[in-house]
Structure formats: C-alpha cells, structure tokens
Motif scaffolding. Structure first.
Motif: not given
Ligand SMILES: Nc1ncnc2c1ncn2[C@@H]1O[C@H](COP(=O)(O)OP(=O)(O)OP(=O)(O)O)[C@@H](O)[C@H]1O
Length: 298
Positions: A8, A39, A44-45, A48, A70
């Motif tokens: 991140n 990310s 979005q992590e 991923l 994160t």
C-alpha cells in the motif's frame, strides 16, 4: 523461489511508497527475484491478497508492506495456513511493535530472508452482522469513537510524517473524552453498567504505541479485555499518565481479564473499531471473539 510484495504505497503518509523504493532497489541490486502487487485504491489489498494466494508456491514468500490497516485487510483474505511476512510502513505500526519487527525495511527484509517461522495469535470475531479477523484489537465505545475521530482528522497524516502516530490518537482521545456517552454491556454474561472504554486485544499495543495490555503477547494463545467505566474526568485524568507508563491496570477503576474467548453483548447501538476500521454494533448484537493461530516469517 521469489518474493511476492503486496504494497500500500499511501500508508503512513506515503511511507509505503518510500519503503517500496528502498526495498526494490535493494532487491534489484542483489538480483533477488520479486513480483510487485501495488494497491491503487482503498481496500484493493484485499483483492491482491486473494490473487497472490492463488498463485504463490510453498517455496515463495509473501511480504505485506503497509500499515496496520493494510495488513488487517490482507490477512482477512489469506488462507489461515499461509505464512506471510510483514514490513511496517504505517503511522502507528502497532502490529510490528507487538512482534518486534524492525521498522527499517532492509533490516526486516534480511530477517525475513532467514525464513524463521513463528506461530502467533490474532482475533477471530463473529456476530449477527460482522465476521472476520483482527490482527490488533477490537474496541467498543470510546475506543472506537477515538479511532473514528483520528481517522477523519487531517492531523493524522501530518503526525504520521513526523513519526508521531500516537500523538494523533492522544489529541483525539482528549477531544472525544468529553463527548462520548457510557453504555451497558454484557461480557461473558456478566453485566457491566456505564462502560466507557472496552478493548479486546491480542497484544499490548493500541493507538500507535500505547500499551493498553502490557502483559498480553501475540505469541500467547490468549486475548486481554480492558474495560473502563464512565468515571469522573478527574479520575480519568489520573489514569492517563498511568496509561503512558503502562501502569493503568493497577488502577482499581480499570477492569481487565485474560481469556481465549470473549462474548460481548451491547444493549445500545455502539461504534466498534476493528483494527482501526469503523462499524456499528446494533442493539443486542452478540460478538464472539476467540484466538486464531497464524504463522509469520520473521
Ligand atoms: N492506493 C491507495 N490509495 C488510498 N488508500 C489506499 C490505497 N491502497 C490502500 N489504501 C487504504 O489505505 C488505508 C490505510 O492503510 P494503513 O492503515 O495501512 O495505513 P495507515 O493508516 O497510514 O497506518 P496505521 O494503520 O499503522 O496507522 C487502508 O484502509 C487501505 O485500504
């Protein structure tokens, strides 16, 4: 064998990006193979982490780079038996403090290269509306209101850049102290009237470095619950310096207990923070929390 980096870049007021650069320069220079997953937007992590867990091999190493938020988001998506490494790049870095992970990225990477695996414990939680894992702590009431106020404060990233994550929490704690109303709660079926602060934690650290449960450890298969009722501000003001010295559990107003699981029932809607993310407990929500073993490479 390669390293999967989940990064991140925005964590810790863009510290994530600096750590990425320092680490990747080192890896390139030393011809160490890696793949980067960066990310690009909040949360979005999670995606991923799911993607990486589908392609990673046993001999590879996943390294998560970011702050506590994160790491928490990623850990919630990883298979429980997938070991991972962590390089802190947040503003608070409570998780890193709990496992003594170096905040120097090259130092922590060199440690990760040794592939020493260690069991540690996080919190598994479940209620009518919430379920998942917390790597640090879950707080109801004042604790959640402080986190909410800190996250929405523009001062957080300024304090982060100055390496003063804990100060952001402290200044917001004082602000929220005057406003938050007490609430009634059942802890393992025992009634607690006028609760004000209630935190369940898997390690000592809270709010960017304060030791809320000085005797707890992520390496122990246990959780510590700390509860403070709404007492006078004069009495609370005596607890603050004790908290800063890690001596607040000696104060007779502070209730604390250690167990492998807790069941908490709130009677009124209350803010909840789970690893710094805000939720709302509905009236009569019953939240079960228990330890969950994970493996860290450090
Ligand atoms: N590219 C991005 N842009 C903005 N936010 C992002 C991006 N990638 C991830 N995030 C979000 O940033 C949030 C904050 O991350 P994190 O908690 O790791 O950093 P921090 O708040 O600086 O550190 P700490 O939690 O240690 O105080 C997370 O909720 C994460 O989902």
């Amino acid at each position: 064998m390669k390293y999967y980096l989940l990064i991140n870049p925005t964590s810790g007021g863009n510290k994530g990006h600096k750590v990425e650069k320092t680490l990747c320069d080192f890896l390139d220079k030393n011809r160490i193979e890696y793949v980067k997953y960066i990310s690009q937007r909040p949360k979005q992590e999670k995606e991923l982490a799911r993607e990486i867990s589908k392609v990673i091999n046993k001999e590879d190493t996943l390294i998560i780079i970011g702050g506590d938020g994160t790491l928490s988001n990623a850990v919630n998506q990883l298979p429980v038996d997938l070991p991972f490494a962590y390089i802190p790049a947040g503003s608070g870095n409570d998780f890193a403090s709990s496992l003594n992970i170096s905040k120097n990225p090259i130092e922590s990477f060199k440690q990760i290269q040794k592939k020493h695996m260690e069991d540690f414990y996080i919190i598994k939680y479940d209620s009518q509306s919430l379920s998942g894992y917390a790597i640090n702590n879950i707080g109801i009431g004042l604790d959640a209101a402080i986190v909410h106020s800190t996250n929405s404060s523009s001062l957080k990233s300024i304090f982060a850049k100055l390496n003063l994550g804990g100060l952001a929490y402290l200044s917001n704690a004082i602000k929220v102290l005057f406003r938050k109303k007490p609430f009634d709660v059942k802890i393992n079926n025992n009634e607690f009237k006028n609760a004000f602060l209630l935190t369940v934690t898997t390690h000592p650290y809270f709010g960017g470095g304060f030791k809320i449960a000085p005797n707890e450890s992520s390496l122990q298969n246990s959780l510590t619950l700390v509860e403070l009722p709404r007492i006078s501000l004069v009495k609370i003001s005596k607890i603050i310096p004790q908290l800063l010295k890690g001596k607040h559990l000696d104060n007779k107003n502070v209730y604390h207990t250690t167990n492998r699981s807790f069941q908490i029932e709130t009677s009124s809607p209350q803010p909840i923070q789970i690893d710094g993310e805000m939720f709302l407990a509905t009236p009569n929500e019953t939240i079960k929390m228990e330890t969950q073993k994970r493996v860290i490479i450090k």
